[in-house]
Write a protein that holds these residues in place. Sequence first.
Motif, PDB file in Angstrom:
ATOM      1  N   ASN A  70       0.853  -1.188   0.000  1.00 55.79           N
ATOM      2  CA  ASN A  70       0.000   0.000   0.000  1.00 55.79           C
ATOM      3  C   ASN A  70       0.894   1.246   0.000  1.00 55.79           C
ATOM      4  OD1 ASN A  70      -2.387   1.586   0.219  1.00 55.79           O
ATOM      5  ND2 ASN A  70      -2.134   1.717   2.436  1.00 55.79           N
ATOM      6  N   PRO A  71       1.618   1.480  -1.095  1.00 55.97           N
ATOM      7  CA  PRO A  71       2.649   2.518  -1.112  1.00 55.97           C
ATOM      8  C   PRO A  71       2.084   3.944  -1.114  1.00 55.97           C
ATOM      9  CG  PRO A  71       2.405   1.556  -3.283  1.00 55.97           C
ATOM     10  CD  PRO A  71       1.536   0.751  -2.367  1.00 55.97           C
ATOM     11  N   GLU A  72       2.507   4.727  -0.139  1.00 55.33           N
ATOM     12  CA  GLU A  72       2.067   6.122  -0.062  1.00 55.33           C
ATOM     13  C   GLU A  72       2.623   6.923  -1.231  1.00 55.33           C
ATOM     14  OE1 GLU A  72      -0.177   9.188   1.543  1.00 55.33           O
ATOM     15  OE2 GLU A  72      -0.133   7.037   1.990  1.00 55.33           O
ATOM     16  N   CYS A  73       3.786   6.524  -1.740  1.00 56.36           N
ATOM     17  CA  CYS A  73       4.387   7.246  -2.866  1.00 56.36           C
ATOM     18  C   CYS A  73       3.478   7.220  -4.093  1.00 56.36           C
ATOM     19  CB  CYS A  73       5.750   6.654  -3.195  1.00 56.36           C
ATOM     20  SG  CYS A  73       5.724   4.883  -3.572  1.00 56.36           S
ATOM     21  N   VAL A  74       2.744   6.137  -4.241  1.00 54.52           N
ATOM     22  CA  VAL A  74       1.800   6.026  -5.366  1.00 54.52           C
ATOM     23  C   VAL A  74       0.583   6.909  -5.120  1.00 54.52           C
ATOM     24  CG1 VAL A  74       0.249   4.459  -6.607  1.00 54.52           C
ATOM     25  CG2 VAL A  74       2.576   3.715  -6.017  1.00 54.52           C
ATOM     26  N   GLY A  80       0.505  10.213 -11.689  1.00 54.55           N
ATOM     27  CA  GLY A  80       0.406   8.783 -11.946  1.00 54.55           C
ATOM     28  C   GLY A  80       1.728   8.171 -12.380  1.00 54.55           C
ATOM     29  N   ALA A  81       2.826   8.920 -12.188  1.00 53.61           N
ATOM     30  CA  ALA A  81       4.142   8.397 -12.584  1.00 53.61           C
ATOM     31  C   ALA A  81       4.538   7.207 -11.721  1.00 53.61           C
ATOM     32  CB  ALA A  81       5.190   9.505 -12.478  1.00 53.61           C
ATOM     33  N   SER A  82       4.217   7.255 -10.436  1.00 53.70           N
ATOM     34  CA  SER A  82       4.473   6.125  -9.552  1.00 53.70           C
ATOM     35  C   SER A  82       3.256   5.211  -9.569  1.00 53.70           C
ATOM     36  CB  SER A  82       4.743   6.607  -8.117  1.00 53.70           C
ATOM     37  OG  SER A  82       5.989   7.264  -8.035  1.00 53.70           O
ATOM     38  N   TYR A  83       3.503   3.936  -9.792  1.00 46.05           N
ATOM     39  CA  TYR A  83       2.385   2.999  -9.930  1.00 46.05           C
ATOM     40  C   TYR A  83       2.818   1.600  -9.529  1.00 46.05           C
ATOM     41  CZ  TYR A  83       4.705   1.385 -14.201  1.00 46.05           C
ATOM     42  OH  TYR A  83       5.613   0.864 -15.093  1.00 46.05           O
ATOM     43  N   CYS A 103       6.599  12.037  -3.782  1.00 52.66           N
ATOM     44  CA  CYS A 103       6.795  10.622  -3.454  1.00 52.66           C
ATOM     45  C   CYS A 103       7.985  10.439  -2.526  1.00 52.66           C
ATOM     46  CB  CYS A 103       6.976   9.797  -4.722  1.00 52.66           C
ATOM     47  SG  CYS A 103       8.405  10.293  -5.729  1.00 52.66           S
ATOM     48  N   ALA A 104       9.072  11.152  -2.794  1.00 47.73           N
ATOM     49  CA  ALA A 104      10.263  11.043  -1.957  1.00 47.73           C
ATOM     50  C   ALA A 104       9.973  11.509  -0.538  1.00 47.73           C
ATOM     51  CB  ALA A 104      11.405  11.851  -2.562  1.00 47.73           C
ATOM     52  N   MET A 105       9.184  12.576  -0.412  1.00 47.38           N
ATOM     53  CA  MET A 105       8.851  13.102   0.914  1.00 47.38           C
ATOM     54  C   MET A 105       7.915  12.172   1.674  1.00 47.38           C
ATOM     55  SD  MET A 105       8.509  17.214   0.287  1.00 47.38           S
ATOM     56  CE  MET A 105       7.645  17.153  -1.288  1.00 47.38           C
ATOM     57  N   SER A 106       7.099  11.399   0.957  1.00 46.47           N
ATOM     58  CA  SER A 106       6.125  10.530   1.616  1.00 46.47           C
ATOM     59  C   SER A 106       6.691   9.164   1.966  1.00 46.47           C
ATOM     60  CB  SER A 106       4.894  10.346   0.717  1.00 46.47           C
ATOM     61  OG  SER A 106       5.218   9.535  -0.410  1.00 46.47           O
ATOM     62  N   CYS A 107       7.850   8.803   1.403  1.00 43.98           N
ATOM     63  CA  CYS A 107       8.431   7.480   1.648  1.00 43.98           C
ATOM     64  C   CYS A 107       8.985   7.417   3.066  1.00 43.98           C
ATOM     65  CB  CYS A 107       9.538   7.180   0.645  1.00 43.98           C
ATOM     66  SG  CYS A 107      10.400   5.610   0.968  1.00 43.98           S
ATOM     67  N   PRO A 108       8.534   6.483   3.882  1.00 46.06           N
ATOM     68  CA  PRO A 108       9.017   6.395   5.269  1.00 46.06           C
ATOM     69  C   PRO A 108      10.437   5.875   5.393  1.00 46.06           C
ATOM     70  CG  PRO A 108       7.498   4.600   4.819  1.00 46.06           C
ATOM     71  CD  PRO A 108       7.470   5.486   3.613  1.00 46.06           C
ATOM     72  N   TYR A 109      11.020   5.392   4.289  1.00 46.42           N
ATOM     73  CA  TYR A 109      12.346   4.792   4.351  1.00 46.42           C
ATOM     74  C   TYR A 109      13.423   5.630   3.661  1.00 46.42           C
ATOM     75  CZ  TYR A 109       8.962   1.153   5.243  1.00 46.42           C
ATOM     76  OH  TYR A 109       7.877   0.457   5.725  1.00 46.42           O
ATOM     77  N   GLY A 110      13.032   6.741   3.053  1.00 47.93           N
ATOM     78  CA  GLY A 110      14.001   7.634   2.433  1.00 47.93           C
ATOM     79  C   GLY A 110      14.793   7.009   1.305  1.00 47.93           C
ATOM     80  N   VAL A 111      14.132   6.203   0.478  1.00 48.35           N
ATOM     81  CA  VAL A 111      14.862   5.463  -0.557  1.00 48.35           C
ATOM     82  C   VAL A 111      14.672   6.028  -1.959  1.00 48.35           C
ATOM     83  CG1 VAL A 111      14.885   3.319   0.754  1.00 48.35           C
ATOM     84  CG2 VAL A 111      12.944   3.812  -0.737  1.00 48.35           C
ATOM     85  N   TYR A 113      15.128   9.462  -4.587  1.00 54.19           N
ATOM     86  CA  TYR A 113      15.919  10.682  -4.724  1.00 54.19           C
ATOM     87  C   TYR A 113      15.627  11.307  -6.089  1.00 54.19           C
ATOM     88  CZ  TYR A 113      18.874   7.917  -7.802  1.00 54.19           C
ATOM     89  OH  TYR A 113      19.315   7.123  -8.837  1.00 54.19           O
ATOM     90  N   LEU A 114      15.949  12.580  -6.215  1.00 54.08           N
ATOM     91  CA  LEU A 114      15.757  13.286  -7.472  1.00 54.08           C
ATOM     92  C   LEU A 114      17.023  13.200  -8.307  1.00 54.08           C
ATOM     93  CD1 LEU A 114      13.967  15.180  -9.240  1.00 54.08           C
ATOM     94  CD2 LEU A 114      15.141  17.087  -8.120  1.00 54.08           C
ATOM     95  N   ASN A 115      16.898  12.638  -9.501  1.00 55.56           N
ATOM     96  CA  ASN A 115      17.992  12.673 -10.465  1.00 55.56           C
ATOM     97  C   ASN A 115      17.986  14.076 -11.069  1.00 55.56           C
ATOM     98  OD1 ASN A 115      19.471  12.582 -12.936  1.00 55.56           O
ATOM     99  ND2 ASN A 115      19.241  10.360 -13.021  1.00 55.56           N
ATOM    100  N   GLU A 116      18.900  14.921 -10.600  1.00 55.17           N
ATOM    101  CA  GLU A 116      18.876  16.326 -10.978  1.00 55.17           C
ATOM    102  C   GLU A 116      19.175  16.545 -12.459  1.00 55.17           C
ATOM    103  OE1 GLU A 116      21.361  18.500  -8.329  1.00 55.17           O
ATOM    104  OE2 GLU A 116      20.140  18.025  -6.570  1.00 55.17           O
ATOM    105  N   GLU A 117      19.921  15.639 -13.046  1.00 55.90           N
ATOM    106  CA  GLU A 117      20.235  15.777 -14.472  1.00 55.90           C
ATOM    107  C   GLU A 117      19.005  15.541 -15.337  1.00 55.90           C
ATOM    108  OE1 GLU A 117      23.139  13.714 -17.824  1.00 55.90           O
ATOM    109  OE2 GLU A 117      23.767  13.734 -15.711  1.00 55.90           O
ATOM    110  N   GLU A 118      18.210  14.537 -14.980  1.00 56.69           N
ATOM    111  CA  GLU A 118      17.010  14.216 -15.755  1.00 56.69           C
ATOM    112  C   GLU A 118      15.752  14.846 -15.166  1.00 56.69           C
ATOM    113  OE1 GLU A 118      16.522  10.065 -16.587  1.00 56.69           O
ATOM    114  OE2 GLU A 118      18.695   9.706 -16.692  1.00 56.69           O
ATOM    115  N   CYS A 119      15.855  15.368 -13.929  1.00 59.21           N
ATOM    116  CA  CYS A 119      14.728  15.983 -13.223  1.00 59.21           C
ATOM    117  C   CYS A 119      13.573  14.990 -13.046  1.00 59.21           C
ATOM    118  CB  CYS A 119      14.240  17.246 -13.934  1.00 59.21           C
ATOM    119  SG  CYS A 119      13.275  18.323 -12.853  1.00 59.21           S
ATOM    120  N   VAL A 120      13.925  13.762 -12.689  1.00 60.74           N
ATOM    121  CA  VAL A 120      12.935  12.737 -12.389  1.00 60.74           C
ATOM    122  C   VAL A 120      13.373  12.008 -11.122  1.00 60.74           C
ATOM    123  CG1 VAL A 120      12.186  12.393 -14.778  1.00 60.74           C
ATOM    124  CG2 VAL A 120      14.084  11.033 -13.863  1.00 60.74           C
ATOM    125  N   VAL A 121      12.421  11.433 -10.433  1.00 62.82           N
ATOM    126  CA  VAL A 121      12.721  10.666  -9.228  1.00 62.82           C
ATOM    127  C   VAL A 121      13.082   9.236  -9.610  1.00 62.82           C
ATOM    128  CG1 VAL A 121      11.740   9.724  -7.098  1.00 62.82           C
ATOM    129  CG2 VAL A 121      11.295  12.094  -7.730  1.00 62.82           C
TER     130      VAL A 121
END
Length: 220
Positions: A70-74, A80-83, A103-111, A113-121
């Motif tokens: 039941n992923p909060e990131c989704v 709808g990028a996270s699914y 999604c990164a902020m909602s993940c309880p495990y901190g796993v 990150y933002l790929n700054e070059e592509e601007c995607v998680v």
Amino acid sequence: MANYAIITDLNRCVGCLACTVACKAINGVPIGNFWIKTLRIGPHPTESGSGHFPDVEMYFLPIQCQHCENPECVHVCPTGASYIREDGTVQIDKSKCIGCQFCAMSCPYGVRYLNEEECVVEKCTLCEQKIAQGELPQCVSQCAARARFFGDLDQGVDNFEGPAAPSDPQAVGYDDMTSTRVKLKDYVEAYKQTDIHHLADAGNKPKFMYLLREPRKWRE
């Protein structure tokens, strides 16, 4: 349909970081980022110990995306990028990701990150490119201690598989070594249901599991 996950035998894990390195190499994870982080837990005193060596305990804990039920990131993703895929894994459609990092902020495990070059998680994909071809995730096939096992939760954790350790590494090729499978129940030290643990559940129901038996048993 499947429900894929990984179980790690923490009594076997030696903290060698082979899973972390293999994951970065095959998935092209940028420098400074990780899909798997291996934490050292301890050393801390045993229940009846003095708190000084050898009466202390320590183990290593690999943490990555838990591919939650039941992923909060989704739930928080606005595009709808996270699914959740049909195989039970949590994935990111980069073509839909806007880099908002909800999604990164909602993940309880901190796993995540933002790929700054592509601007995607980004995060662990459970090597979807490999498991789709019937292979093991790279972190499982490259585990030096043979501590990680991959499988379908619907088939039972006893049937999770990992690569077999060859009796004579010099006589076995790499392809043969990684394609020979053993089942968890037939390979590791006996365990009870109470020896199987999950990371803290914040309502997301993490699926990855960790075997940790009675204190000191791994050193006896």
